[in-house]
Design a protein around this motif. Structure first.
Motif, PDB file in Angstrom:
ATOM      1  N   ALA B 128       0.824  -1.221   0.000  1.00  0.00           N
ATOM      2  CA  ALA B 128       0.000   0.000   0.000  1.00  0.00           C
ATOM      3  C   ALA B 128       0.850   1.259   0.000  1.00  0.00           C
ATOM      4  O   ALA B 128       0.470   2.284  -0.568  1.00  0.00           O
ATOM      5  CB  ALA B 128      -0.944   0.001   1.197  1.00  0.00           C
ATOM      6  N   LYS B 129       2.028   1.183   0.629  1.00  0.00           N
ATOM      7  CA  LYS B 129       2.855   2.387   0.780  1.00  0.00           C
ATOM      8  C   LYS B 129       3.772   2.636  -0.409  1.00  0.00           C
ATOM      9  O   LYS B 129       4.303   3.735  -0.554  1.00  0.00           O
ATOM     10  CB  LYS B 129       3.735   2.253   2.039  1.00  0.00           C
ATOM     11  N   TYR B 131       3.346   1.613  -3.954  1.00  0.00           N
ATOM     12  CA  TYR B 131       2.908   1.557  -5.352  1.00  0.00           C
ATOM     13  C   TYR B 131       1.731   2.492  -5.616  1.00  0.00           C
ATOM     14  O   TYR B 131       0.965   2.803  -4.699  1.00  0.00           O
ATOM     15  CB  TYR B 131       2.550   0.111  -5.723  1.00  0.00           C
ATOM     16  N   ALA B 133      -1.934   3.633  -6.695  1.00  0.00           N
ATOM     17  CA  ALA B 133      -3.148   2.994  -6.183  1.00  0.00           C
ATOM     18  C   ALA B 133      -3.621   1.807  -7.023  1.00  0.00           C
ATOM     19  O   ALA B 133      -3.945   0.748  -6.487  1.00  0.00           O
ATOM     20  CB  ALA B 133      -4.262   4.029  -6.057  1.00  0.00           C
ATOM     21  N   ASP B 134      -3.657   1.951  -8.350  1.00  0.00           N
ATOM     22  CA  ASP B 134      -4.194   0.859  -9.176  1.00  0.00           C
ATOM     23  C   ASP B 134      -3.303  -0.382  -9.123  1.00  0.00           C
ATOM     24  O   ASP B 134      -3.792  -1.507  -9.061  1.00  0.00           O
ATOM     25  CB  ASP B 134      -4.423   1.330 -10.625  1.00  0.00           C
ATOM     26  N   ARG B 137      -3.548  -1.959  -5.551  1.00  0.00           N
ATOM     27  CA  ARG B 137      -4.756  -2.762  -5.364  1.00  0.00           C
ATOM     28  C   ARG B 137      -4.639  -4.124  -6.038  1.00  0.00           C
ATOM     29  O   ARG B 137      -5.014  -5.151  -5.469  1.00  0.00           O
ATOM     30  CB  ARG B 137      -5.993  -2.036  -5.889  1.00  0.00           C
ATOM     31  N   VAL B 140      -2.221  -6.270  -3.933  1.00  0.00           N
ATOM     32  CA  VAL B 140      -2.846  -6.741  -2.690  1.00  0.00           C
ATOM     33  C   VAL B 140      -3.835  -7.871  -2.991  1.00  0.00           C
ATOM     34  O   VAL B 140      -3.856  -8.897  -2.298  1.00  0.00           O
ATOM     35  CB  VAL B 140      -3.552  -5.587  -1.941  1.00  0.00           C
TER      36      VAL B 140
END
Lengths: 289, 289
Positions: B128-129, B131, B133-134, B137, B140
């Motif tokens: 999360a820290k 990359y 956002a797309d 997600r 993850v």
């Protein structure tokens, strides 16, 4: 306790609880064990707070209609994981949880250990699958930062058992083991509601205080309540280091009062005199289970 | 084994290993225990594969300069968490791992349990820290889907100990407990390199086959190698159900060969005759540790 608050809480709880219980963890025994512990009920405080804070929409954001329920389930996954692992023989060796057998008593130690892992992991799957990328990333960052604090708090709590109470940093334990999981639903709910971090901070700080007050009340209930009411073993704190042992009953009552009043001022300022969080803070202070 | 491949691998390993060892898990004992197990070395196969697959850039994407190292560390966190928890007395009760004391032997059972939790959780914090956002997600979602498979595979492996071998679904155990963690670095590397899911699938399937071949070779080494070479207890598979026990040595060797050849065809087609993944597949088949 305000009876209209309690009625409202019961209605919200019903919806949140039913969503949590309908989540599928797969047909393997480890998934069944995870669902068993997730289904065991409880007050569902953390996911309920999240759904209510998500209603406090940022008015600058139009068309914000994100569903807070997946994030509420993810948060409950983390809470339940921490309960399952804490109850294991390697840590608390507890037998009862939420009125049912502890997970390892029902499914065996190996499967309970893995069921906790499954829940911790699934929380992130749920967030990644159910939110737009920018919101998902913020939620994952928030939840993983909180979970790290919970784990560090739990570890400090275990280490404290072997120390003299004067050498134990109780503030660290209370802030991380318990209160972090009250700040998280406020932050996650407000992320879903479209708020930037700086708007979130004062309300998350208030929730952190409410969380410490919650734990102080919990410590008092551990010696005054009974197994049936609490749905978990009482006198579990025999080896634990608590503020109750360090500073006594009166101090704990006064501190819980002081922290709750501080949280109430913030909630009233931002959310209003009759807001859900105001009613909740009052209820948590007066509860007997 | 190709000696120029091995030289190349050693250089890549050095960089990946040094990045993994420099990651900070905090000053609490649980963080130290996590760093202890992360620092214990090993072949670092999974993070190395990830960094190499991330070099296979989608040519349609310009200016793709994302760093694969954080994702490689996140993946190693998951691998290490699974080793720590599997080694616990509740599961394998192993004493040695990667040539050092198992985590619970060095830090005690409670802290090792929590160190595994910390690593599992930290993987998502790192993604999360680090990359956009797309990409975060997708990473993850991918890593949590894989981790769920690893946990389900481990659980099936434990349950198999109490079953007759003819009633055990060995394909499920091999595919999930081991091979999923070979598909994951290919998928994650290619997500970082800007590929859509449909381009990722054939290469991830090849890696899954390579992973099963890897496990078959591992099973053979468990009876033929020694503790010093493997850096972990040998004859650990006494209670385990394996293809070696079910189908014998020759079948395992032939199946590892067959799966490796299939993976090699795919790697050669997409990545080239002399690509890293080709050399790796050949090395893994011939290794003696």
């Amino acid at each position: 306790m305000n009876s209209s608050f309690k009625k409202n809480y019961t209605q919200i709880l019903k919806r949140v609880d039913s969503a949590i219980k309908s989540y599928k963890f797969g047909d393997e025994s480890v998934g069944k064990a995870a669902a068993y512990s997730m289904g065991a009920g409880g007050k569902r405080l953390r996911p309920v707070i999240l759904t209510q804070m998500a209603k406090y929409r940022n008015p600058e954001l139009k068309n914000n209609t994100l569903n807070p329920i997946p994030a509420a389930i993810a948060l409950e996954c983390i809470h339940t994981f921490s309960l399952i692992h804490d109850d294991l023989p390697a840590i608390d060796n507890a037998t009862l949880r939420r009125g049912k057998k502890a997970c390892h008593k029902a499914y065996g130690e190996a499967t309970a250990l893995l069921a906790g892992d499954l829940l911790l992991n699934e929380a992130y799957q749920i967030l990644a699958k159910n939110y737009p990328a920018d919101i998902a990333r913020r939620l994952v960052a928030e939840l993983s930062a909180t979970t790290r604090r919970v784990i560090e708090g739990e570890n400090a709590d275990i280490e404290a058992e072997r120390k003299a109470i004067k050498n134990v940093d109780l503030d660290f334990i209370y802030a991380n083991k318990t209160a972090a999981m009250f700040g998280a639903p406020v932050r996650m709910g407000m992320i879903i509601a479209g708020w930037p971090d700086k708007s979130i901070r004062p309300l998350a700080n208030a929730a952190q205080k409410m969380g410490i007050a919650f734990q102080l009340v919990d410590d008092l209930l551990d010696i005054t309540s009974n197994k049936k009411k609490l749905g978990k073993d009482v006198n579990q704190d025999v080896r634990k280091k608590t503020f109750l042992k360090k500073n006594g009953k009166t101090w704990c009552e006064q501190e819980a009062q002081r922290l709750s009043q501080s949280a109430l001022r913030t909630y009233k300022k931002y959310l209003g005199e009759n807001s859900f969080m105001v009613g909740l803070t009052q209820w948590l202070l007066q509860r007997d289970y």
